[in-house]
Write a protein that holds these residues in place. Structure first.
Motif, PDB file in Angstrom:
ATOM      1  N   GLN A   1       3.713   0.644 -72.893  1.00 15.36           N
ATOM      2  CA  GLN A   1       4.220   0.559 -74.250  1.00 15.36           C
ATOM      3  C   GLN A   1       4.102   1.931 -74.900  1.00 15.36           C
ATOM      4  N   ALA A   2       5.059   2.255 -75.728  1.00 16.82           N
ATOM      5  CA  ALA A   2       5.050   3.546 -76.406  1.00 16.82           C
ATOM      6  C   ALA A   2       3.872   3.647 -77.361  1.00 16.82           C
ATOM      7  N   ASN A   3       3.337   4.861 -77.469  1.00 17.58           N
ATOM      8  CA  ASN A   3       2.292   5.192 -78.429  1.00 17.58           C
ATOM      9  C   ASN A   3       0.997   4.423 -78.200  1.00 17.58           C
ATOM     10  N   GLN A   4       0.733   4.080 -76.940  1.00 14.81           N
ATOM     11  CA  GLN A   4      -0.500   3.387 -76.578  1.00 14.81           C
ATOM     12  C   GLN A   4      -1.289   4.233 -75.585  1.00 14.81           C
ATOM     13  N   ASN A   5      -2.615   4.153 -75.654  1.00 12.63           N
ATOM     14  CA  ASN A   5      -3.439   4.833 -74.662  1.00 12.63           C
ATOM     15  C   ASN A   5      -3.021   4.381 -73.263  1.00 12.63           C
ATOM     16  N   THR A   6      -2.903   5.333 -72.347  1.00 14.66           N
ATOM     17  CA  THR A   6      -2.249   5.068 -71.065  1.00 14.66           C
ATOM     18  C   THR A   6      -3.134   5.451 -69.889  1.00 14.66           C
ATOM     19  N   THR A   7      -3.189   4.561 -68.897  1.00 17.31           N
ATOM     20  CA  THR A   7      -3.793   4.849 -67.604  1.00 17.31           C
ATOM     21  C   THR A   7      -2.825   4.394 -66.524  1.00 17.31           C
ATOM     22  N   LEU A   8      -2.308   5.337 -65.740  1.00 17.58           N
ATOM     23  CA  LEU A   8      -1.324   5.038 -64.708  1.00 17.58           C
ATOM     24  C   LEU A   8      -1.864   5.423 -63.338  1.00 17.58           C
ATOM     25  N   ASN A   9      -1.716   4.538 -62.379  1.00 20.82           N
ATOM     26  CA  ASN A   9      -2.077   4.825 -60.995  1.00 20.82           C
ATOM     27  C   ASN A   9      -0.810   5.158 -60.215  1.00 20.82           C
ATOM     28  N   PHE A  10      -0.730   6.402 -59.724  1.00 17.15           N
ATOM     29  CA  PHE A  10       0.424   6.864 -58.960  1.00 17.15           C
ATOM     30  C   PHE A  10       0.085   6.866 -57.474  1.00 17.15           C
ATOM     31  N   VAL A  11       1.063   6.436 -56.648  1.00 23.66           N
ATOM     32  CA  VAL A  11       0.856   6.333 -55.208  1.00 23.66           C
ATOM     33  C   VAL A  11       2.062   6.877 -54.465  1.00 23.66           C
ATOM     34  N   ASP A  12       1.784   7.610 -53.389  1.00 21.86           N
ATOM     35  CA  ASP A  12       2.810   8.032 -52.430  1.00 21.86           C
ATOM     36  C   ASP A  12       2.198   7.887 -51.042  1.00 21.86           C
ATOM     37  N   GLY A  13       2.446   6.770 -50.386  1.00 24.82           N
ATOM     38  CA  GLY A  13       1.806   6.494 -49.103  1.00 24.82           C
ATOM     39  C   GLY A  13       0.307   6.390 -49.261  1.00 24.82           C
ATOM     40  N   SER A  14      -0.440   7.214 -48.520  1.00 24.43           N
ATOM     41  CA  SER A  14      -1.896   7.218 -48.633  1.00 24.43           C
ATOM     42  C   SER A  14      -2.407   8.219 -49.664  1.00 24.43           C
ATOM     43  N   ASN A  15      -1.506   8.909 -50.357  1.00 24.97           N
ATOM     44  CA  ASN A  15      -1.879   9.849 -51.409  1.00 24.97           C
ATOM     45  C   ASN A  15      -1.844   9.142 -52.760  1.00 24.97           C
ATOM     46  N   SER A  16      -2.742   9.523 -53.651  1.00 22.04           N
ATOM     47  CA  SER A  16      -2.796   8.828 -54.935  1.00 22.04           C
ATOM     48  C   SER A  16      -3.523   9.659 -55.984  1.00 22.04           C
ATOM     49  N   PHE A  17      -3.303   9.317 -57.241  1.00 20.33           N
ATOM     50  CA  PHE A  17      -4.072   9.868 -58.347  1.00 20.33           C
ATOM     51  C   PHE A  17      -3.883   8.988 -59.574  1.00 20.33           C
ATOM     52  N   THR A  18      -4.758   9.155 -60.548  1.00 20.13           N
ATOM     53  CA  THR A  18      -4.692   8.413 -61.804  1.00 20.13           C
ATOM     54  C   THR A  18      -4.376   9.382 -62.938  1.00 20.13           C
ATOM     55  N   PHE A  19      -3.426   8.996 -63.776  1.00 25.58           N
ATOM     56  CA  PHE A  19      -3.022   9.803 -64.928  1.00 25.58           C
ATOM     57  C   PHE A  19      -3.461   9.087 -66.198  1.00 25.58           C
TER      58      PHE A  19
ATOM     59  N   LEU B   1      -8.004  12.052 -57.662  1.00 25.33           N
ATOM     60  CA  LEU B   1      -6.971  12.739 -56.891  1.00 25.33           C
ATOM     61  C   LEU B   1      -7.307  12.720 -55.403  1.00 25.33           C
ATOM     62  N   SER B   2      -6.381  12.216 -54.593  1.00 25.13           N
ATOM     63  CA  SER B   2      -6.564  12.173 -53.144  1.00 25.13           C
ATOM     64  C   SER B   2      -5.256  12.547 -52.466  1.00 25.13           C
ATOM     65  N   ILE B   3      -5.204  13.764 -51.907  1.00 22.78           N
ATOM     66  CA  ILE B   3      -4.031  14.260 -51.205  1.00 22.78           C
ATOM     67  C   ILE B   3      -4.458  14.653 -49.800  1.00 22.78           C
ATOM     68  N   ASN B   4      -3.880  14.017 -48.802  1.00 17.40           N
ATOM     69  CA  ASN B   4      -4.273  14.261 -47.420  1.00 17.40           C
ATOM     70  C   ASN B   4      -4.179  15.740 -47.056  1.00 17.40           C
ATOM     71  N   GLY B   5      -5.228  16.266 -46.441  1.00 12.94           N
ATOM     72  CA  GLY B   5      -5.214  17.645 -45.983  1.00 12.94           C
ATOM     73  C   GLY B   5      -5.502  18.674 -47.041  1.00 12.94           C
ATOM     74  N   HIS B   6      -5.889  18.222 -48.239  1.00 13.03           N
ATOM     75  CA  HIS B   6      -6.153  19.162 -49.326  1.00 13.03           C
ATOM     76  C   HIS B   6      -7.502  18.857 -49.973  1.00 13.03           C
ATOM     77  N   PRO B   7      -8.599  19.312 -49.357  1.00 11.41           N
ATOM     78  CA  PRO B   7      -9.931  19.064 -49.921  1.00 11.41           C
ATOM     79  C   PRO B   7     -10.167  19.893 -51.175  1.00 11.41           C
ATOM     80  N   ASN B   8     -11.108  19.438 -51.986  1.00 15.38           N
ATOM     81  CA  ASN B   8     -11.466  20.133 -53.229  1.00 15.38           C
ATOM     82  C   ASN B   8     -10.245  20.399 -54.106  1.00 15.38           C
ATOM     83  N   ALA B   9      -9.326  19.443 -54.136  1.00 17.48           N
ATOM     84  CA  ALA B   9      -8.094  19.610 -54.908  1.00 17.48           C
ATOM     85  C   ALA B   9      -8.319  19.241 -56.376  1.00 17.48           C
TER      86      ALA B   9
END
Length: 235
Positions: A93-111, A125-133
């Motif tokens: 909803q517009a103008n509301q506090n937002t928490t979104l979970n984004f996924v692409d295969g086994s990669n993911s992050f929360t916005f 944040l979890s991106i395969n092959g990219h530690p300390n991201a």
């Protein structure tokens, strides 16, 4: 990176220094960069809109579109020229506090962002092959363009130095594969030709920037370390 991040002094070389790099402004990678904001004015003070940022843990950029284009919720990461397309099946909803979970295969992050678009944050944040991201994102508005720059530093230490510039604000990440990145915050003065700021570790930086190119030097007085760095606008 641990030593560099404690006390950084960045000096971005002035306009005359960039003459030898001027040809990159016209390269295929930079000549089509937008010079006007893409964000819609009706979302300037909303959770909806367009968010842009930089990635460290390698190097990349991120674009998060929340109903700014075609009423879709999507995110794109471009890391080392590899594109990741993230989606979310949540509704907002517009103008509301937002928490979104984004996924692409086994990669993911929360916005996470507030209802008025303030303080956008990336967590989990979890991106395969990219530690300390890590990712830093900021909100673009219809009056303030967000520019993403990717760069590297070298010398007594080496790694990635990525920043965003929007209006007179600088925000960025400095890091390498062996340590977690630190956040840099700064301010641009004199029509985006000079600036200064701090790093979360207590570091400071100063310098200037010209068009799509930047370069300079860094020093760590406490550790007697120094080197150079350079970057280019990629989005």
């Amino acid at each position: 990176m641990k030593n560099l991040s404690r006390v950084i002094l960045l000096t971005i070389i002035a306009l005359t220094t960039f003459q030898s790099c001027s040809s990159s402004d016209d390269s295929s990678s930079t000549k089509n960069l937008t010079q006007t904001p893409q964000a819609k004015s009706e979302y300037n003070q909303s959770n909806f809109g367009l968010y842009k940022g930089v990635f460290v843990g390698s190097s990349g950029i991120v674009i998060i579109d929340i109903n700014n284009t075609n009423n879709t919720i999507a995110a794109t990461l471009i890391i080392d020229n590899v594109t990741y397309n993230f989606s979310s099946n949540q509704t907002l909803q517009a103008n509301q506090n937002t928490t979104l979970n984004f996924v692409d295969g086994s990669n993911s992050f929360t916005f996470i962002v507030s209802g008025n678009g303030v303080n956008p944050t990336i967590t989990n944040l979890s991106i395969n092959g990219h530690p300390n991201a890590a990712i830093v994102v900021v909100k673009e508005t219809s009056t303030i363009l967000v520019k993403c720059f990717e760069g590297t530093y070298s010398g007594d230490d080496s790694g990635t130095f990525n920043i965003v510039i929007y209006g007179n604000v600088i925000k960025g990440l400095v890091g390498n594969a062996s340590t977690e990145p630190y956040i840099a915050d700064g301010e641009v003065q004199d029509n985006e030709t000079s600036g200064s700021g701090t790093v979360t570790s207590g570091a400071i930086f100063t310098g200037t920037i010209n068009a799509n190119n930047c370069s300079g030097s860094w020093t760590n007085p406490e550790e007697a370390m120094s080197g150079t760095w350079s970057g280019v606008r990629t989005y």
